[in-house]
Write a protein that holds these residues in place. Structure first.
Motif, short mmCIF file in Angstrom:
data_model
loop_
_atom_site.label_atom_id
_atom_site.label_comp_id
_atom_site.label_asym_id
_atom_site.label_seq_id
_atom_site.Cartn_x
_atom_site.Cartn_y
_atom_site.Cartn_z
N ARG A 88 0.75 -1.41 -0.44
CA ARG A 88 -0.07 -0.33 0.08
C ARG A 88 0.86 0.86 0.12
N PHE A 89 2.35 1.27 -0.13
CA PHE A 89 2.90 2.08 0.36
C PHE A 89 2.84 3.14 -1.26
N GLN A 90 2.42 4.34 -1.06
CA GLN A 90 2.84 5.45 -1.69
C GLN A 90 4.30 6.01 -2.12
N ASP A 116 1.61 5.29 3.31
CA ASP A 116 0.64 4.58 2.44
C ASP A 116 -0.54 6.05 1.86
N GLU A 117 -1.84 5.90 1.16
CA GLU A 117 -2.78 6.91 1.18
C GLU A 117 -3.07 8.13 2.21
#
Length: 317
Positions: A88-90, A116-117
């Motif tokens: 999920r890392f941006q 993340d987001e």
């Protein structure tokens, strides 16, 4: 509740307690043998305070084999959580530290921090890579790439990298940072920020302080007292007789550079007693002469304060 369900619940609670204790043992780097000692103490205490739950405590498994299995299970679970979070890392950043263990095997520690987001931050040890042969920038680069692939991370989300000043990491031509930047150039409109480890910068800051004229007389005075058994025993006995706040002075080693702050502080706190002892023993040294200079004493006080602040900063970091 049926007997089978009650028995199953007790086993689950015992297993949960075992995991909790094993996790604490692992975090504190305690010997596995201490687990049985802890359990025996718990059983003895509970048998007095709450005899009715003694059997429940005895059901907690803390044998060495169980501890190994529990630690492996905890490690696998943490890694799975990290894999889930990394998906999920941006953006993410990594910090690297390469050192050699007691078996002369080079170990590369890779720490990751991702967001993340939802702006939830995850920070964890991503991997420890063992380097059996050479430790060139290329070797470290391959270790980072392989670790990223295993964790499902792509370099187009890498925002920054933090290292110390080791040539294999920071060399302009063949260091890890240079190789990573060359690799990331394949991704358009993307560049990576490179930072120098702030703890290492703190060490460099300490080295740049011109305090040699203070540190050397203090260290020599400490060595005069502690290097000879008779003098050391006499000094400790003297401190007891005068009821000093401390019972001894501390050694300083270059390897543990932060120890100089504790050494300076202890000598400052015992400066009156040290002067009395040196004069009683008719010992001549630079420290005795320098303490007669108000300017040097001011520099000494400044060195004590600045090193104490550096120690506090290092602890917080």
């Amino acid at each position: 509740m049926s007997c089978s369900k009650l028995s199953k619940k007790r086993k689950m609670n015992a297993a949960k307690a075992s995991f909790i204790l094993v996790n604490k043992i692992a975090k504190q780097n305690k010997s596995f043998a201490e687990a049985e000692f802890i359990k025996d103490d718990m059983v003895d205490a509970v048998s007095v305070v709450c005899p009715e739950v003694k059997s429940k405590v005895e059901a907690i498994s803390l044998s060495r084999r169980t501890i190994v299995r529990r630690i492996d299970a905890i490690a696998v679970n943490i890694h799975e959580q990290l894999l889930t979070a990394s998906g999920r890392f941006q953006w993410f950043s990594i910090a690297l530290d390469e050192s050699t263990d007691i078996q002369d095997t080079a170990q590369l520690l890779i720490y990751i921090r991702g967001i993340d987001e939802n702006f939830e931050i995850t920070e964890e040890l991503l991997s420890m890579e063992s380097l059996k042969d050479t430790t060139t920038g290329k070797d470290l680069f391959n270790s980072v790439i392989n670790s990223s692939i295993r964790s499902g991370l792509t370099l187009n989300k890498l925002a920054s990298i933090t290292t110390d000043g080791a040539p294999s990491l920071t060399s302009k031509h063949s260091g890890l940072v240079k190789l990573l930047n060359d690799k990331i150039k394949d991704f358009p409109l993307h560049s990576v920020l490179s930072f120098h480890c702030i703890i290492h910068q703190e060490s460099l800051c300490k080295s740049s302080l011109k305090l040699k004229h203070v540190i050397e007389p203090v260290v020599r005075a400490v060595n005069l007292i502690r290097s000879r058994g008779l003098k050391h025993r006499q000094f400790r006995s003297f401190l007891e007789d005068v009821e000093a706040d401390f019972t001894d002075v501390l050694y300083y080693t270059n390897v543990h550079w932060l120890s100089i702050g504790k050494v300076l502080k202890r000598v400052w706190d015992l400066k009156a007693e040290i002067l009395m002892f040196l004069k009683m023993q008719d010992i001549s040294c630079d420290f005795l002469n320098e303490m007669e200079s108000d300017e040097w004493v001011c520099d000494f006080a400044f060195a004590v304060d600045i090193m104490q602040k550096l120690n506090e900063l290092n602890t917080k970091l």
